[in-house]
Design a protein around this motif. Structure first.
Motif, PDB file in Angstrom:
ATOM      1  N   ALA A 149       0.827  -1.208   0.000  1.00  0.00           N
ATOM      2  CA  ALA A 149       0.000   0.000   0.000  1.00  0.00           C
ATOM      3  C   ALA A 149       0.858   1.254   0.000  1.00  0.00           C
ATOM      4  O   ALA A 149       0.590   2.210  -0.740  1.00  0.00           O
ATOM      5  CB  ALA A 149      -0.936  -0.018   1.214  1.00  0.00           C
ATOM      6  N   LEU A 150       1.899   1.282   0.818  1.00  0.00           N
ATOM      7  CA  LEU A 150       2.760   2.455   0.894  1.00  0.00           C
ATOM      8  C   LEU A 150       3.520   2.679  -0.417  1.00  0.00           C
ATOM      9  O   LEU A 150       3.633   3.814  -0.886  1.00  0.00           O
ATOM     10  CB  LEU A 150       3.744   2.302   2.058  1.00  0.00           C
ATOM     11  CG  LEU A 150       3.139   2.408   3.459  1.00  0.00           C
ATOM     12  CD1 LEU A 150       4.113   1.921   4.520  1.00  0.00           C
ATOM     13  CD2 LEU A 150       2.705   3.840   3.759  1.00  0.00           C
ATOM     14  N   ASN A 151       4.008   1.613  -1.003  1.00  0.00           N
ATOM     15  CA  ASN A 151       4.724   1.752  -2.275  1.00  0.00           C
ATOM     16  C   ASN A 151       3.802   2.242  -3.384  1.00  0.00           C
ATOM     17  O   ASN A 151       4.187   3.093  -4.195  1.00  0.00           O
ATOM     18  CB  ASN A 151       5.361   0.412  -2.660  1.00  0.00           C
ATOM     19  CG  ASN A 151       6.620   0.109  -1.875  1.00  0.00           C
ATOM     20  OD1 ASN A 151       7.419   0.990  -1.598  1.00  0.00           O
ATOM     21  ND2 ASN A 151       6.805  -1.139  -1.492  1.00  0.00           N
ATOM     22  N   ALA A 152       2.570   1.734  -3.400  1.00  0.00           N
ATOM     23  CA  ALA A 152       1.610   2.170  -4.415  1.00  0.00           C
ATOM     24  C   ALA A 152       1.262   3.646  -4.237  1.00  0.00           C
ATOM     25  O   ALA A 152       1.132   4.395  -5.210  1.00  0.00           O
ATOM     26  CB  ALA A 152       0.349   1.315  -4.342  1.00  0.00           C
ATOM     27  N   ASP A 202      12.881   5.078  -1.476  1.00  0.00           N
ATOM     28  CA  ASP A 202      13.846   4.150  -2.067  1.00  0.00           C
ATOM     29  C   ASP A 202      13.994   2.881  -1.229  1.00  0.00           C
ATOM     30  O   ASP A 202      14.165   1.784  -1.773  1.00  0.00           O
ATOM     31  CB  ASP A 202      15.212   4.828  -2.220  1.00  0.00           C
ATOM     32  CG  ASP A 202      15.166   6.004  -3.191  1.00  0.00           C
ATOM     33  OD1 ASP A 202      14.209   6.077  -3.988  1.00  0.00           O
ATOM     34  OD2 ASP A 202      16.080   6.847  -3.137  1.00  0.00           O
ATOM     35  N   THR A 203      13.936   3.029   0.093  1.00  0.00           N
ATOM     36  CA  THR A 203      14.089   1.860   0.963  1.00  0.00           C
ATOM     37  C   THR A 203      12.854   0.965   0.911  1.00  0.00           C
ATOM     38  O   THR A 203      12.964  -0.260   0.863  1.00  0.00           O
ATOM     39  CB  THR A 203      14.357   2.299   2.412  1.00  0.00           C
ATOM     40  OG1 THR A 203      15.472   3.188   2.443  1.00  0.00           O
ATOM     41  CG2 THR A 203      14.661   1.097   3.299  1.00  0.00           C
ATOM     42  N   MET A 204      11.669   1.574   0.918  1.00  0.00           N
ATOM     43  CA  MET A 204      10.431   0.796   0.898  1.00  0.00           C
ATOM     44  C   MET A 204      10.292  -0.005  -0.392  1.00  0.00           C
ATOM     45  O   MET A 204       9.615  -1.039  -0.407  1.00  0.00           O
ATOM     46  CB  MET A 204       9.226   1.720   1.064  1.00  0.00           C
ATOM     47  CG  MET A 204       8.939   2.131   2.493  1.00  0.00           C
ATOM     48  SD  MET A 204       8.600   0.736   3.603  1.00  0.00           S
ATOM     49  CE  MET A 204       7.179  -0.010   2.811  1.00  0.00           C
ATOM     50  N   ALA A 205      10.927   0.429  -1.458  1.00  0.00           N
ATOM     51  CA  ALA A 205      10.835  -0.298  -2.731  1.00  0.00           C
ATOM     52  C   ALA A 205      11.369  -1.721  -2.602  1.00  0.00           C
ATOM     53  O   ALA A 205      10.960  -2.606  -3.356  1.00  0.00           O
ATOM     54  CB  ALA A 205      11.590   0.460  -3.818  1.00  0.00           C
TER      55      ALA A 205
END
Length: 365
Positions: free
Chosen positions: A114-117, A213-216
């Protein structure tokens, strides 16, 4: 047989004693905290308040309203609700508010997805990302406090103080007490001794590009904050803690809530152990001793006298109680060297590597 049981008993005693010492040291360290006034920032940074919402129709509006009520320039922050499997009428009511609504649909929903989207949808025009849960409520000066702290040089990651929003049941009270114990030991205690605070899953602020970048690369099904924490530690990042900046969190109401939370916690811990092992092995394999040091400072070793047990290349030293000092070739009895060793050349004798004066925290080595 009795001799074997006696040895096992002493081994268990040592393991429990180390654990108790760890908790005692950081509990006492948390008592050193003194309120320090942070001067007002000269610049208003641009915030993205990210709220992943999975079937949270009943509580989402209170969280959103607390975000909209901030005493902070309205053009310098956006409230982004990531709606996953919420009712159409809930989405319609949210869309009528001055927020950004991002609707997502996954076959298997997770916070990391969800956060990445959401970050892919909203773009990169932000300085700081703040992650909140749908049952969180933030006070009117929350963004102002975080913005003031980010005016300090070098601040990239901040964990704010999550505190109970409700104490209306015995289970809620126990949940609140447990969280405050964790706040004192693993956040305030760590920070007071110069270490990173543990992340907690919400009320977290990150430099936006670093978080994006980290969450990716985060794929956790549960407990995404643990994988995020280890990944950032591997990058050498430091986590600050704001004990006087609160985010109010709803606590569990009954035993059924506790059972569900316990299952989620166990799943998250299992994933955390796998990620921990992956990064620890990567650190050993690449001989990244600095990261290895930070990992054990953060999660294992209590503050102690700093010393080098030998110039060995194996990354973990042992508990040394050898008498004598550096000048006589021995190690002081106060040395507790549960830490990673820097690979010194074999030509350097242990006697040439003096201990620092006792007591000294590991971090000053």
């Amino acid at each position: 047989m009795e001799y074997i049981l006696h040895i096992v008993d002493w081994i268990l005693y040592a393991l429990f004693a180390i654990n108790i010492l760890y908790l005692l040291v950081y509990s006492l360290a948390s008592l050193r905290h003194k309120v320090v006034e942070t001067p007002p920032a000269k610049e208003f940074k641009r915030f993205a308040l990210l709220i992943p919402a999975y079937k949270e129709d009943t509580v989402i509006h209170e969280c959103v309203q607390s975000c909209l009520d901030q005493e902070y320039p309205s053009d310098r922050f956006d409230t982004i609700v990531i709606s996953d499997s919420m009712q159409p009428e809930t989405n319609a009511s949210l869309a009528s508010l001055p927020i950004r609504l991002v609707e997502v649909h996954f076959e298997k929903s997770t916070k990391s997805k969800a956060l990445n989207a959401a970050m892919a949808a909203i773009g990169n025009d932000y300085d700081i990302a703040i992650v909140l849960d749908t049952d969180n409520v933030i006070p009117y000066d929350y963004l102002q406090d975080v913005n003031n702290f980010y005016a300090r040089p070098g601040v990239e990651i901040v964990q704010t103080h999550r505190i109970a929003k409700n104490l209306n049941s015995d289970m809620a009270l126990l949940d609140a007490v447990s969280e405050e114990i964790n706040n004192s030991i693993f956040r305030l205690g760590h920070v007071e001794l110069g270490m990173s605070a543990a992340l907690i899953g919400s009320g977290m602020a990150f430099r936006y590009d670093l978080f994006r970048d980290t969450m990716a690369g985060v794929t956790a099904v549960g407990g995404f904050d643990r994988e995020l924490e280890l990944t950032l530690l591997y990058k050498g990042k430091h986590f600050h803690y704001l004990p006087d900046t609160f985010v109010f969190d709803e606590k569990i109401q009954n035993a059924n809530d506790f059972s569900r939370q316990r299952r989620r916690w166990l799943s998250a811990q299992w994933h955390y152990c796998k990620v921990f092992a992956k990064y620890l092995w990567r650190a050993i394999y690449k001989r990244n001793w600095d990261f290895c040091d930070k990992m054990f400072q953060q999660f294992c070793a209590p503050p102690a006298c700093c010393c080098w047990a030998s110039p060995a290349y194996w990354p973990f030293s042992s508990l040394s109680t050898t008498g004598g000092g550096a000048s006589s070739g021995g190690l002081p009895s106060s040395c507790f060297a549960l830490r990673c060793l820097q690979p010194f050349p074999a030509s350097i004798a242990p006697a040439a590597l003096p201990c620092l004066s006792s007591p000294c925290p590991i971090r000053s080595c």
